[in-house]
Design an enzyme around this catalytic site. Structure first.
Site, PDB file in Angstrom:
ATOM      1  N   THR A  64      -3.136 -21.784   4.868  1.00  0.00           N
ATOM      2  CA  THR A  64      -4.444 -21.160   5.067  1.00  0.00           C
ATOM      3  C   THR A  64      -4.528 -19.777   4.441  1.00  0.00           C
ATOM      4  O   THR A  64      -5.571 -19.410   3.894  1.00  0.00           O
ATOM      5  CB  THR A  64      -4.753 -21.054   6.570  1.00  0.00           C
ATOM      6  N   SER A  97       5.612  -4.722   4.707  1.00  0.00           N
ATOM      7  CA  SER A  97       6.527  -4.515   5.836  1.00  0.00           C
ATOM      8  C   SER A  97       7.116  -3.112   5.935  1.00  0.00           C
ATOM      9  O   SER A  97       7.795  -2.801   6.918  1.00  0.00           O
ATOM     10  CB  SER A  97       7.654  -5.536   5.789  1.00  0.00           C
ATOM     11  N   ASN A 127       2.628  -4.617  -8.855  1.00  0.00           N
ATOM     12  CA  ASN A 127       1.328  -5.184  -8.472  1.00  0.00           C
ATOM     13  C   ASN A 127       1.259  -6.680  -8.763  1.00  0.00           C
ATOM     14  O   ASN A 127       0.223  -7.220  -9.150  1.00  0.00           O
ATOM     15  CB  ASN A 127       0.166  -4.430  -9.114  1.00  0.00           C
ATOM     16  N   TYR A 185      14.632 -12.401  10.412  1.00  0.00           N
ATOM     17  CA  TYR A 185      13.467 -11.545  10.175  1.00  0.00           C
ATOM     18  C   TYR A 185      12.209 -12.262  10.646  1.00  0.00           C
ATOM     19  O   TYR A 185      11.884 -13.351  10.178  1.00  0.00           O
ATOM     20  CB  TYR A 185      13.369 -11.224   8.689  1.00  0.00           C
TER      21      TYR A 185
END
Length: 381
Positions: free
Chosen positions: A156, A89, A363, A195
């Site tokens: 999904t 974002s 990460n 948001y």
């Protein structure tokens, strides 16, 4: 920052203690005393379970970088200060900057309705683009439903079984908006804050309608090129992250337990203009410093960008136009944005004068205290 500003819909960032990593690698000699709290916070994130961290700060004393943990769980290779990573974002600040530049050029008004530029797109189940402005898209007061909160979309694309089957799917902005339009709005436009990634999918579509070019082309032409952001790119449908880079890891679940998956490769069209960008810490520092110094926007537009709305539950944080405002525990005032996408948690933060900037990346997307890293850098604790 304390407000969750990620792309991830079904997964949740929680703290856990797992995966202790190798010792910290620091930047230039002599920088340690000034950034010792940042180093401790970065190391603590690895002790909490983040596979690896890379961070770079820029201030009056120069550039300082640190890494901790590993960039590859299979080989044990370390992270690099030059790692490129998915910034999620944080892409939103770039998109908002382009729209504000277009306003400064007289090509649109932030008070234009979405309907004016995207006729018939925001419609259905109570959504109506005739009553929503571009400004409300950018500061998340539109009430438009967040497409990544859709349960089917989450199963999904964010949970293990679905993601492993659909990680290379190509999704169009129109398809992403259509997911949101299946739901009722969260609230009437301008009456609250929530948001919503859908807002920035629409913002990217507005850029295309106004300019005839994609948001990626406009960001490249207006920001990436002029600032020489050589590690920054908008990959579109490309599934890989350019080198140098580390692997990205996720639990692909709503908990911090269970197997860890390598999610480095994915088609970022599921994020589009809400979060597809790739960058590195040095580039993010350069971008936000330039933005806050007024190098990218005239004073009027920068003032608009920094005009914030209150966020319930976050008393020290406000949201402007693709830019977050936060007062830290020590009273230091900072601006920036966070970003989360599969296997990647990032933050970029800058003082109001643009003189002191920090950007970093975990990460892994299921653990780690990013607030502690920001507090460490700007407050020394």
């Amino acid at each position: 920052m304390s407000v969750r500003t990620t792309l991830v819909g079904a997964t949740t960032l929680v703290l856990s203690a797992a995966l202790a990593g190798p010792a910290l690698a620091a930047g230039p000699a002599g920088a340690g005393a000034e950034h010792s709290a940042t180093r401790r916070a970065v190391e603590a994130a690895v002790q909490a379970g983040v596979p690896g961290v890379t961070a770079t700060a820029k201030d009056a004393h120069g550039t300082w970088s640190a890494t901790a943990g590993v960039g590859n769980l299979r080989t044990g290779a370390a992270r690099s200060a030059d790692d490129r990573y998915r910034v999620g974002s944080i892409t939103k600040t770039f998109v908002a900057t382009v729209l504000l530049q277009l306003e400064a050029e007289g090509r649109l008004s932030l008070d234009d309705t979405v309907e004016k530029w995207l006729p018939g797109v925001v419609h259905g189940h109570g959504h109506d683009g005739r009553g929503i402005t571009i400004r409300q898209l950018l500061n998340h007061t539109s009430g438009i439903y967040n497409y990544t909160a859709d349960e089917d979309f989450g199963r999904t694309y964010f949970l293990a079984e679905g993601f492993l089957q659909h990680r290379y799917d190509t999704l169009t902005p129109a398809q992403l908006v259509a997911v949101a339009m299946k739901h009722k709005p969260d609230f009437a436009p301008g009456t609250s804050w929530n948001y919503s990634n859908t807002n920035y999918i629409l913002a990217g579509m507005v850029i295309k309608s106004v300019t005839g070019h994609s948001y990626a082309q406009e960001i490249t032409h207006r920001i990436i090129g002029p600032l020489h952001l050589r590690a920054t790119s908008l990959p579109g449908t490309r599934a890989t992250v350019p080198y140098p880079s580390s692997r990205a890891y996720s639990k692909l679940a709503q908990t911090a337990t269970g197997p860890t998956y390598d999610v480095t490769k994915l088609n970022p069209s599921l994020a589009s203009s809400a979060g597809e960008m790739i960058s590195d810490s040095a580039d993010l520092d350069r971008f936000y410093r330039a933005l806050l110094r007024g190098d990218l926007l005239p004073p009027e537009q920068l003032k608009e960008m920094k005009t914030t709305v209150k966020i319930e539950g976050a008393p020290n944080t406000g949201y402007g136009l693709g830019l977050m405002d936060r007062t830290l525990s020590c009273g230091v005032h900072v601006w920036g944005h966070d970003g989360g996408i599969h296997g990647s948690t990032s933050s970029a933060t800058t003082t109001a004068d643009g003189r002191h900037a920090l950007a970093f990346n975990f990460n892994g997307d299921w653990t780690g205290d990013s607030d502690a890293v920001v507090e460490g850098e700007f407050c020394g604790r």
